[in-house]
Enzyme design. Structure first.
Site, PDB file in Angstrom:
ATOM      1  N   PHE A 147       0.886  -1.364  -0.076  1.00 56.28           N
ATOM      2  CA  PHE A 147      -0.100  -0.125  -0.124  1.00 56.28           C
ATOM      3  C   PHE A 147       0.946   1.282  -0.114  1.00 56.28           C
ATOM      4  O   PHE A 147       1.816   1.269   0.747  1.00 56.28           O
ATOM      5  CB  PHE A 147      -1.096   0.073   1.227  1.00 56.28           C
ATOM      6  CG  PHE A 147      -2.025   1.127   1.124  1.00 56.28           C
ATOM      7  CD1 PHE A 147      -3.098   1.229   0.386  1.00 56.28           C
ATOM      8  CD2 PHE A 147      -1.422   2.284   2.210  1.00 56.28           C
ATOM      9  CE1 PHE A 147      -3.682   2.332   0.461  1.00 56.28           C
ATOM     10  CE2 PHE A 147      -2.089   3.592   1.907  1.00 56.28           C
ATOM     11  CZ  PHE A 147      -3.506   3.359   1.087  1.00 56.28           C
ATOM     12  N   ASP A 232       9.093   2.383   1.906  1.00 58.57           N
ATOM     13  CA  ASP A 232       7.979   3.015   2.018  1.00 58.57           C
ATOM     14  C   ASP A 232       7.934   2.917   3.720  1.00 58.57           C
ATOM     15  O   ASP A 232       7.362   1.861   3.927  1.00 58.57           O
ATOM     16  CB  ASP A 232       6.821   2.691   1.455  1.00 58.57           C
ATOM     17  CG  ASP A 232       5.547   3.531   1.955  1.00 58.57           C
ATOM     18  OD1 ASP A 232       5.550   4.093   2.860  1.00 58.57           O
ATOM     19  OD2 ASP A 232       4.696   3.357   1.269  1.00 58.57           O
ATOM     20  N   LYS A 261       2.396   9.376   8.327  1.00 53.05           N
ATOM     21  CA  LYS A 261       1.874   8.951   9.570  1.00 53.05           C
ATOM     22  C   LYS A 261       2.564   9.749  10.658  1.00 53.05           C
ATOM     23  O   LYS A 261       2.130  10.558  11.205  1.00 53.05           O
ATOM     24  CB  LYS A 261       1.804   7.260   9.688  1.00 53.05           C
ATOM     25  CG  LYS A 261       0.752   6.859   8.308  1.00 53.05           C
ATOM     26  CD  LYS A 261       0.157   5.776   8.757  1.00 53.05           C
ATOM     27  CE  LYS A 261      -0.992   5.220   7.810  1.00 53.05           C
ATOM     28  NZ  LYS A 261      -0.710   4.838   6.426  1.00 53.05           N
TER      29      LYS A 261
HETATM   30  C1  LIG Z   1      -0.803   5.142   5.248  1.00 51.53           C
HETATM   31  C2  LIG Z   1       0.464   4.832   4.046  1.00 51.53           C
HETATM   32  C3  LIG Z   1       0.315   5.542   2.926  1.00 51.53           C
HETATM   33  C4  LIG Z   1      -0.469   6.795   2.730  1.00 51.53           C
HETATM   34  O1  LIG Z   1      -0.366   7.951   3.432  1.00 51.53           O
HETATM   35  P1  LIG Z   1      -1.267   9.140   3.062  1.00 51.53           P
HETATM   36  O2  LIG Z   1      -1.045  10.092   4.378  1.00 51.53           O
HETATM   37  O3  LIG Z   1      -2.711   8.524   3.579  1.00 51.53           O
HETATM   38  O4  LIG Z   1      -1.418   9.609   1.894  1.00 51.53           O
HETATM   39  C5  LIG Z   1       1.495   5.104   2.037  1.00 51.53           C
HETATM   40  N1  LIG Z   1       2.113   3.849   2.431  1.00 51.53           N
HETATM   41  C6  LIG Z   1       1.982   3.384   3.532  1.00 51.53           C
HETATM   42  C7  LIG Z   1       3.110   2.242   3.819  1.00 51.53           C
HETATM   43  C8  LIG Z   1       1.064   3.750   4.470  1.00 51.53           C
HETATM   44  O5  LIG Z   1       0.756   2.960   5.493  1.00 51.53           O
END
Ligand SMILES: *Cc1c(COP(=O)(O)O)cnc(C)c1O
Length: 406
Positions: A147, A232, A261
């Protein structure tokens, strides 16, 4: 803080819900409660009901709700300068870049507001690198169930099969492979590949840990082929896995890392970090109206300093171990098929597909808990959660599991 129940009168709550249904674009099913205030591990709704919060925004409130240090720093900065313009330097921007590069293995930083924005930046940077150093290679290999966000590009980078048909055409150039399968990934590297992009631990997929040697193998592969490793760390960074950055748990240093986050402790801020050698943007390639604005920078600085000063990642490691130990003990009664996680990113696999029902039952009983998959419950409490709060949460969870199985 005294636990006085601040609440809205019933007719005010009803009016709010009516207005919500009329004026908000319906993007997700929300329960008919309006959240009003939070403190530490607890949040209260407009009826004055208290919930133990193991969702914490969405793993963002790493210091809990409204921590005093953050409230003070934000109020102070709000009085001083809210937005000085992305066209000019501001002091917190430079300080946060300095601290992030001092405490990580990366050298330079770009700041955004959301995780998706940081990941878009990472994709752009990798393509720019491909253009400059890899004869125009532009493909990025990502993983199924990964994700990376909800913009068209980050949706394309994510590995949600259900998204494939949505909003076409999305950004091309992403090749998806099974997470954890190093051989499969190796086979997809071509002259067109500029980078590999993965989460160190897949969060939204339901806390999927990499098999032993996987990230090390990716690092070696990227070195061998001269391509970039993008981690990420939007969910795994900022202490969540029990180290300041997730990659430290694996002894693997990325070329590019994204944070979001937890970085702002609830305030929207994200970062794209790069090693000097692959920091190849030219002026004009990247930017944003809200990038590196002082309020967000101060949130990041306060959180980072607090994590380091109070050794919170280590504490998250211990609390995570305690939480998993308690969950394994509960497993005797409830027959979980797996308890897994790292630091305070934890999941249990239920023996049937009732996670949503359990999460709803827990909500009724005053515990916020996420069900990312039909049989998976995910725990992402504040990194400052106490053992007492963990015990309290698991008692509510037990009641909820019993009520659902009854
Ligand atoms: C939450 C998340 C995102 C997206 O972040 P947003 O602030 O919602 O755009 C991207 N990568 C990972 C691994 C995430 O947990």
């Amino acid at each position: 803080m005294p636990e006085q129940a601040i609440a809205f009168p019933k007719h005010v709550q009803e009016k709010l819900l009516q207005e919500a249904s009329e004026s908000l674009i319906h993007i997700v099913a929300r329960p008919p409660q309006v959240m009003l205030r939070g403190q530490g591990s607890y949040i209260w709704d407009a009826a004055g009901r208290k919930y133990l919060d193991f969702v914490q925004g969405w793993a963002v409130n790493c210091l809990g709700h409204s921590p005093r240090v953050l409230v003070q720093a934000l109020s102070q900065q709000a009085r001083t300068l809210i937005n000085g313009s992305p066209a000019y330097f501001n002091a917190p921007m430079i300080e946060l870049a300095r601290e992030l590069t001092t405490h990580s293995a990366l050298d330079e930083v770009f700041f955004g507001s959301s995780g998706a924005e940081a990941n878009e930046g990472a994709v752009k940077l990798a393509r720019r690198y491909g253009e400059k150093h890899l004869h125009g290679a532009h493909e990025i290999i990502t993983t199924w169930n990964g994700f990376h966000g909800r913009t068209l590009t980050t949706m394309a980078a994510s590995g949600k099969a259900a998204w494939d048909a949505l909003f076409e055409p999305k950004t091309p150039g992403f090749i998806r492979v099974e997470y954890g399968d190093l051989e499969a990934l190796k086979q997809r590297v071509t002259k067109q590949t500029c980078a590999v992009m993965v989460e160190p631990v897949q969060g939204e997929a339901g806390v999927i840990l990499p098999p032993a040697g996987y990230l090390e193998g990716l690092r070696a592969l990227c070195d061998e082929r001269g391509i970039l490793l993008i981690l990420d760390e939007i969910q795994t960074g900022m202490g969540r896995l029990g180290s300041l950055f997730g990659y430290e748990r694996f002894g693997v240093v990325p070329d590019i890392m994204t944070l979001g986050k937890g970085l702002g402790g609830g305030f929207p801020v994200s970062a794209l970090l790069a090693r000097r050698t692959c920091s190849v943007f030219s002026p004009g390639d990247q930017g944003g109206t809200f990038c590196a604005q002082p309020l967000a920078m101060v949130a990041g600085l306060t959180v980072l300093r607090e994590l380091i000063k109070r050794n919170i990642p280590k504490r998250a490691l211990q609390r995570g171990e305690y939480l998993r130990k308690c969950l394994r003990a509960l497993s005797v009664e409830f027959g979980f098929t797996e308890v897994r996680g790292m630091g305070l990113l934890v999941a249990v696999e239920l023996s049937s597909e009732c996670a949503a029902a359990v999460s709803q039952a827990a909500f009724q009983r005053g515990l916020l808990l996420n069900a990312p998959r039909p049989s998976t419950l995910r725990f992402m409490p504040a990194l400052t959660v106490s053992n007492t709060e963990i015990n309290a949460g698991l008692e509510i969870l037990s009641d909820s599991l019993r009520s659902v199985s009854a």
